[in-house]
Design a protein around this motif. Sequence first.
Motif, PDB file in Angstrom:
ATOM      1  N   SER A  22     -44.278 -46.488  31.502  1.00 30.05           N
ATOM      2  CA  SER A  22     -44.286 -45.215  32.215  1.00 30.05           C
ATOM      3  C   SER A  22     -43.358 -44.207  31.551  1.00 30.05           C
ATOM      4  O   SER A  22     -43.728 -43.043  31.343  1.00 30.05           O
ATOM      5  CB  SER A  22     -43.856 -45.439  33.668  1.00 30.05           C
ATOM      6  OG  SER A  22     -43.721 -44.213  34.352  1.00 30.05           O
ATOM      7  N   ARG A  23     -42.173 -44.649  31.194  1.00 29.26           N
ATOM      8  CA  ARG A  23     -41.211 -43.743  30.550  1.00 29.26           C
ATOM      9  C   ARG A  23     -41.673 -43.355  29.157  1.00 29.26           C
ATOM     10  O   ARG A  23     -41.576 -42.190  28.760  1.00 29.26           O
ATOM     11  CB  ARG A  23     -39.838 -44.418  30.490  1.00 29.26           C
ATOM     12  CG  ARG A  23     -38.765 -43.568  29.840  1.00 29.26           C
ATOM     13  CD  ARG A  23     -37.444 -44.295  29.830  1.00 29.26           C
ATOM     14  NE  ARG A  23     -36.430 -43.557  29.090  1.00 29.26           N
ATOM     15  CZ  ARG A  23     -35.207 -44.037  28.837  1.00 29.26           C
ATOM     16  NH1 ARG A  23     -34.859 -45.249  29.277  1.00 29.26           N
ATOM     17  NH2 ARG A  23     -34.341 -43.313  28.140  1.00 29.26           N
ATOM     18  N   VAL A  64     -43.718 -34.586  34.028  1.00 27.48           N
ATOM     19  CA  VAL A  64     -42.832 -35.597  33.443  1.00 27.48           C
ATOM     20  C   VAL A  64     -41.391 -35.420  33.910  1.00 27.48           C
ATOM     21  O   VAL A  64     -40.588 -36.369  33.826  1.00 27.48           O
ATOM     22  CB  VAL A  64     -42.899 -35.597  31.899  1.00 27.48           C
ATOM     23  CG1 VAL A  64     -44.309 -35.865  31.426  1.00 27.48           C
ATOM     24  CG2 VAL A  64     -42.346 -34.319  31.301  1.00 27.48           C
ATOM     25  N   SER A  65     -41.045 -34.241  34.436  1.00 25.92           N
ATOM     26  CA  SER A  65     -39.692 -34.057  34.960  1.00 25.92           C
ATOM     27  C   SER A  65     -39.443 -34.940  36.179  1.00 25.92           C
ATOM     28  O   SER A  65     -38.286 -35.169  36.564  1.00 25.92           O
ATOM     29  CB  SER A  65     -39.459 -32.581  35.329  1.00 25.92           C
ATOM     30  OG  SER A  65     -40.155 -32.214  36.505  1.00 25.92           O
ATOM     31  N   HIS A  66     -40.516 -35.453  36.784  1.00 24.93           N
ATOM     32  CA  HIS A  66     -40.380 -36.344  37.932  1.00 24.93           C
ATOM     33  C   HIS A  66     -40.536 -37.815  37.539  1.00 24.93           C
ATOM     34  O   HIS A  66     -40.526 -38.694  38.418  1.00 24.93           O
ATOM     35  CB  HIS A  66     -41.416 -35.980  38.997  1.00 24.93           C
ATOM     36  CG  HIS A  66     -41.278 -34.580  39.522  1.00 24.93           C
ATOM     37  ND1 HIS A  66     -40.229 -34.171  40.320  1.00 24.93           N
ATOM     38  CD2 HIS A  66     -42.043 -33.482  39.319  1.00 24.93           C
ATOM     39  CE1 HIS A  66     -40.361 -32.893  40.609  1.00 24.93           C
ATOM     40  NE2 HIS A  66     -41.450 -32.431  40.004  1.00 24.93           N
ATOM     41  N   ILE A  67     -40.687 -38.061  36.246  1.00 20.89           N
ATOM     42  CA  ILE A  67     -40.849 -39.436  35.754  1.00 20.89           C
ATOM     43  C   ILE A  67     -39.660 -39.864  34.902  1.00 20.89           C
ATOM     44  O   ILE A  67     -39.155 -40.992  35.032  1.00 20.89           O
ATOM     45  CB  ILE A  67     -42.147 -39.560  34.924  1.00 20.89           C
ATOM     46  CG1 ILE A  67     -43.369 -39.195  35.774  1.00 20.89           C
ATOM     47  CG2 ILE A  67     -42.282 -40.965  34.342  1.00 20.89           C
ATOM     48  CD1 ILE A  67     -44.658 -39.098  34.976  1.00 20.89           C
ATOM     49  N   ARG A 116     -32.674 -39.845  23.576  1.00 22.14           N
ATOM     50  CA  ARG A 116     -33.993 -39.831  24.205  1.00 22.14           C
ATOM     51  C   ARG A 116     -34.048 -38.714  25.244  1.00 22.14           C
ATOM     52  O   ARG A 116     -33.040 -38.336  25.835  1.00 22.14           O
ATOM     53  CB  ARG A 116     -34.287 -41.194  24.849  1.00 22.14           C
ATOM     54  CG  ARG A 116     -34.430 -42.294  23.823  1.00 22.14           C
ATOM     55  CD  ARG A 116     -34.705 -43.646  24.455  1.00 22.14           C
ATOM     56  NE  ARG A 116     -36.041 -43.727  25.056  1.00 22.14           N
ATOM     57  CZ  ARG A 116     -36.551 -44.858  25.570  1.00 22.14           C
ATOM     58  NH1 ARG A 116     -35.812 -45.978  25.561  1.00 22.14           N
ATOM     59  NH2 ARG A 116     -37.758 -44.870  26.091  1.00 22.14           N
ATOM     60  N   VAL A 117     -35.221 -38.170  25.455  1.00 23.46           N
ATOM     61  CA  VAL A 117     -35.365 -37.036  26.364  1.00 23.46           C
ATOM     62  C   VAL A 117     -35.263 -37.502  27.802  1.00 23.46           C
ATOM     63  O   VAL A 117     -35.514 -38.666  28.132  1.00 23.46           O
ATOM     64  CB  VAL A 117     -36.694 -36.293  26.125  1.00 23.46           C
ATOM     65  CG1 VAL A 117     -36.703 -35.681  24.736  1.00 23.46           C
ATOM     66  CG2 VAL A 117     -37.895 -37.215  26.333  1.00 23.46           C
ATOM     67  N   THR A 118     -34.918 -36.570  28.692  1.00 21.31           N
ATOM     68  CA  THR A 118     -34.681 -36.854  30.100  1.00 21.31           C
ATOM     69  C   THR A 118     -35.448 -35.862  30.969  1.00 21.31           C
ATOM     70  O   THR A 118     -36.108 -34.939  30.462  1.00 21.31           O
ATOM     71  CB  THR A 118     -33.185 -36.748  30.414  1.00 21.31           C
ATOM     72  OG1 THR A 118     -32.780 -35.378  30.224  1.00 21.31           O
ATOM     73  CG2 THR A 118     -32.355 -37.660  29.510  1.00 21.31           C
TER      74      THR A 118
END
Length: 551
Positions: A123-124, A181-184, A198-200
Amino acid sequence: MKKYTILSFLLAGLAGCVGIEQYPTNSYSDATFWNYEDNCMAALYLGYNQYWSADRYFGNNLLSDDVYGSRHTTSSTETATGLATTNGGRFSDEWKECYQELRTIHTALDNQDRMNIRSEVKSRLIAELRLLRAFTYMRLTAWFGDVPFLTSNPTLPESKTIKRTSADYIKQFIHSELEEVSHILPKNTALTAAENGRVTCGTAVALNARAYLLDNDFENCARECAKLINSDEYGTYALADNYTDLFANGHYGPESIMTIEFAYEGGVENIKRSWATGPRIPQSIGAGAEVAFSPTQELVDCFRKTDGTVAGDTDYEDRDLRFYATIAYNGCTLQIPEAKSCKIIGSEGVGKGTYTCWTNPADETAAQKKDPALGDSYNGTNDRTLTGYYNIKNYVANTVGSGGGSYKPLMEIRYADVLLMYAESMFETGKMTADVWNATILPLRKRAGFSNDYCAYPGGDDLRQAIRDERRTELALEGRRCFDLRRWAALDNPSIKSTGAAVLTSRATGAPFLDDGSSIQCPASYNMKYWFPIPQSERDINHNLTQNPGW
């Protein structure tokens, strides 16, 4: 995050893809490839490796009025002065890099149903790939406008006939993807040390704000910025205390939101992936590399005295503290990268400690009586500074290896940019107040060492320019100025978007100790066109690709 593990993946051949039309024939041939978590992560890291580069981070400065490009950066200089043709390398490189990255991302996304790995990892990973894809489409639409839009890899015949999709449609996709993706993605505070880089979820929000800003959509930009300023729902961010330390070792601190990663194992003696320092720092420590660009006098003049007054051309005392972390000037002191075995005499011996950088030929000639290895001053060639100044932002001596490469990460987005985007957006929507100023511009000026009077809310008719000037100095030589110039011109003259007209006229000035600066000018006025052209090489392959206005 040390991404040197991707190097073996590069050898598989995927990195060789350089355009929409090329189709990999030797990648992912094993039906069980996606069953292994390490392989899936290698695909993700390849996406990280390709999404952005030091060449673009530094090179985009050449498309602004902040620097003067040397003959070693002809393609970008011709682009900035309006002399480039549709065959220009700057245009084709941007296009190829973006579609290479999309090819990599879609190869992974097209196989997500075959990824037999832990669900939380999958998922990430998918969310990260979607964010990198949104970033890449942001690059494409910002420079080219309408472009071929893909959400999976095309066949070879399809790639030769695909048409351009409306930039507005693609931007809706970008905003939607980043919102989702901001909610994942995890918060920055949830990352382990091994995951640094890694991106957040905060990255997704900041990127969405940037995407809105590029269109001067200030209402939506302000909304996204407020998510990071007024809440910790998407992570916890804050300004670093010290601007110099921020660029020395703050790339994983609370100000950092998105980084370009490099890799090493054990320090400077074993750098796996690096960015070249030589063309971007003074030449006595750059070991004779050909300088890529020189900061202009007009950029230097933007760094005021700490009481807020404008400094004289060669008055380098008591300036905005950001100046000393950004610009190498005549008489400044710099750390020597010991791993490079430089021949200059430092404070601790040959090639060790600190040295004084002399960009004034007369001063350097005098200093060469004691140290003949010095070689920073303007000498009439394009191999040294052409303006009397060098870049030193992101230069950290102990991260530089013997070959001149640095493993220091570069911050592509940081919290200071969020504050600046918010301040501008609130002003442009008529919502700027002293409270907004005190939450955004004031802390930036305080950190820069300015007096209380200059930090105070000024109000008045010059507030727009004050915010723009603050953005220029805070983000100097981080590659953002070229985008700001374009959108500010569009703000004043919306027709520029469709006409492809030039956005500014300017000239490079510098070396005030040589003459009045007239000997150092751009070969032509700064004359950037609003859109990049669709590269002619791509149109030769695909006749359905129409050309942008003005080309």
